[in-house]
Design an enzyme around this catalytic site. Structure first.
Site, PDB file in Angstrom:
ATOM      1  N   GLU A  90     -17.367  49.747  62.241  1.00  0.00           N
ATOM      2  CA  GLU A  90     -16.699  48.655  62.946  1.00  0.00           C
ATOM      3  C   GLU A  90     -15.436  49.058  63.707  1.00  0.00           C
ATOM      4  O   GLU A  90     -15.067  48.399  64.671  1.00  0.00           O
ATOM      5  CB  GLU A  90     -16.348  47.550  61.932  1.00  0.00           C
ATOM      6  CG  GLU A  90     -17.546  46.836  61.355  1.00  0.00           C
ATOM      7  CD  GLU A  90     -18.273  45.999  62.393  1.00  0.00           C
ATOM      8  OE1 GLU A  90     -17.626  45.191  63.074  1.00  0.00           O
ATOM      9  OE2 GLU A  90     -19.494  46.181  62.532  1.00  0.00           O
ATOM     10  N   SER A 480     -35.859   6.056  15.453  1.00  0.00           N
ATOM     11  CA  SER A 480     -36.781   7.174  15.271  1.00  0.00           C
ATOM     12  C   SER A 480     -36.040   8.508  15.314  1.00  0.00           C
ATOM     13  O   SER A 480     -36.410   9.456  14.628  1.00  0.00           O
ATOM     14  CB  SER A 480     -37.874   7.123  16.335  1.00  0.00           C
ATOM     15  OG  SER A 480     -38.684   5.978  16.160  1.00  0.00           O
TER      16      SER A 480
END
Length: 551
Positions: A90, A480
């Site tokens: 770069e 339950s």
């Protein structure tokens, strides 16, 4: 001679005036663009958006959450190989210039004149410092005004920060494709490695990406990606960061990208991870979740999670198969030879491995030949392998239906074009067993009774099929749910699974009236074993147990 001297003097005076006007114009231009420059000093307190990472109890990575996939890493922790690759690719003069590379500007200017009117994107001449200025403080608009502001900011940044600090900002902020920001995240995404493990060709590939991550996608543009990577390797050798021999060897290495699976998928813990995600978002805000870089340690036991997942799915599949065969998932027209592409378009559940989706190519008495769904690469392109196998008669005998009470031929169950799930038969290469996604689902949760820590959680047969978590979101009957506690207390107080409890009508004076508990089916079985009571969730038996044990 006198006229010549006067003429020369006139030219000198005119040239001086033009020069001064030019200088004044440039000065005015710079003053105009420097009036409202962003505050570059904010870079000193840079706090990037960093992804949150969720870990299991043993430290295994479970999930990652982020809007920008980034792991911040100080420059001292970035290997020189990696920073050298980015500098070579770069900004080769990074350590010499003061924010602007005039040679690069001249080169870009000449290229612009050569390509003027061609419609090509202008060649950039931005230094790493200019890219920092653009990424943090400006926009990506293609205007000369932005380039001027970028250059002015770059010079100010160079006067304020060290080269190392500028590099640190750059390697942590730069976008490198597939959702990865910064070298640390990109290293994990592309190669499933930390930056310290990167090889020369891998570091060079990452450094090749800032120019155009989508243009050098390793799946869609593999050849272009290799060419760009090799260009970076050559630049690294030219700048003496690596030797010519290392460069030649690096360019011979194939570009292999290893996509990184998530821990939640590995441990079949998608329901658990989603529960954690919701908890963090509700208690710490979504901004903290997706940008705060939180490190979250959970109670999940990965080994127990896998066991729990297998126990639930095996039970659901076993029960569902006793109810018979539901039929094919879909149908595919086998006209033509491209059954692979057609099958690839049928959505398959991604979390039911080793099950695979397959199309029946032909079916006979003793076996059916199937074609397995081809995979896709990470960007969705269909892989070209055409894998086939067979489903023998023994592997479909369970698939009874109204039309086939006793399966004596594979063709009774499977027909050409049927799309079904199959599972490899252990020890029988190329042979598969017919499978089907259960119509029933369920949940399982394992907890430490002493601490309340959730060690495993499965909220359904397949998270990919349904994200509804039946372990935490289902509104089941509390009575339950409490029965196992009552029966456990009974076992602690002298009862055994074979102890007899009366399942018969019962009346209890509550002080404010008579309560008559009933069973769900509104029937009674008389004297029954404790095991029968808990297996069939008998309400009246549970009440009698509670009376006998004491509240």
């Amino acid at each position: 001679m006198r006229l010549l001297l006067r003429f020369m003097g006139f030219l000198f005076t005119a040239g001086t005036i033009v020069f001064l006007v030019g200088v004044a114009a440039v000065a005015g231009l710079l003053w105009h663009y420097s009036k409202d420059l962003p505050d570059y000093s904010q870079l000193q307190n840079y706090e990037p958006a960093v992804m949150t990472r969720v870990h299991a109890a043993d430290g295994s990575l479970l999930a990652e959450y982020a809007r920008e996939r980034r792991l911040y890493i100080p420059i001292q922790a970035v290997p020189k190989l990696v920073t050298n690759a980015f500098v070579a690719a770069e900004d080769k003069n990074f350590y010499e210039h003061n924010g602007i590379d005039f040679q690069g500007i001249m080169r870009a200017g000449l290229a612009y004149l050569e390509n003027y009117g061609s419609g090509r994107r202008p060649q950039g001449a931005s230094t790493i410092t200019q890219q920092v200025a653009k990424n943090f403080l400006l926009t990506n608009e293609l205007k000369f005004s932005r380039k001027i502001r970028e250059a002015l900011l770059a010079m100010k940044i160079e006067r304020t920060f060290s080269k190392q600090k500028i590099l640190e900002l750059y390697v942590n902020e730069i976008y490198l494709g597939v959702g990865a920001y910064g070298v640390a995240a990109a290293s994990l995404v592309y190669f499933d490695k930390s930056v310290h493990e990167l090889t020369i060709p891998e570091a060079a590939y990452l450094a090749a990406l800032p120019k155009g991550p989508n243009n050098y996608n390793p799946f869609r543009h593999h050849d272009e990606a290799v060419i760009r990577r090799n260009y970076v390797i050559d630049r690294m050798a030219e700048d003496h960061y690596i030797t010519a021999e290392q460069a030649e060897q690096a360019k011979k290495d194939p570009l292999k990208v290893t996509t990184r699976p998530t821990g939640a998928r590995i441990f079949a813990a998608e329901y658990f991870a989603e529960e954690v995600r919701r908890y963090i978002a509700d208690n710490y805000t979504e901004q903290k979740l997706y940008e705060g870089g939180l490190s979250v340690r959970t109670t999940l036991d990965p080994k127990l999670q896998l066991v729990a997942r297998k126990a639930l799915t095996d039970g659901l599949v076993r029960f569902d198969e006793t109810q018979g065969y539901h039929g094919a998932v879909s149908k595919v027209d086998l006209a033509g030879a491209e059954w692979g592409a057609k099958l690839a378009d049928v959505r398959a559940l991604a979390d039911v491995a080793p099950w695979r989706l397959a199309v029946v190519l032909d079916s006979g008495d003793q076996a059916a030949r199937v074609g397995l769904q081809p995979g896709r690469d990470p960007v969705g392109a269909v892989l070209k392998e055409r894998e086939t196998g067979t489903v023998p008669l023994e592997a479909v005998k369970w698939a009874k239906s109204a039309a086939a009470k006793n399966v004596t031929k594979v063709s009774q169950v499977l027909a050409a074009g049927d799309v079904v799930y199959v599972e490899p038969l252990a020890g029988k290469d190329g042979q598969f067993r017919l499978r089907q996604v259960p119509e029933i689902s369920g949940a399982i949760m394992a907890m430490d009774p002493y601490t309340g820590r959730v060690l495993a959680m499965v909220g359904g047969f397949s998270y990919d099929q349904s994200q509804f978590n039946r372990a935490t979101q289902a509104l089941r009957q509390p009575g339950s749910s409490f029965k196992p506690i009552v029966y456990s207390a009974a076992l602690d107080n002298g009862y055994t699974p074979s102890s007899i409890v009366l399942d018969a009508p019962l009346e209890i004076d509550t002080g404010s009236g008579i309560w008559k508990p009933e069973n769900y089916e509104q029937n009674f079985f008389g004297p029954s074993t404790l095991r029968f009571g808990v297996e069939h969730s008998r309400n009246v038996m549970t009440v009698r147990l509670a009376q006998d044990i004491g509240m």
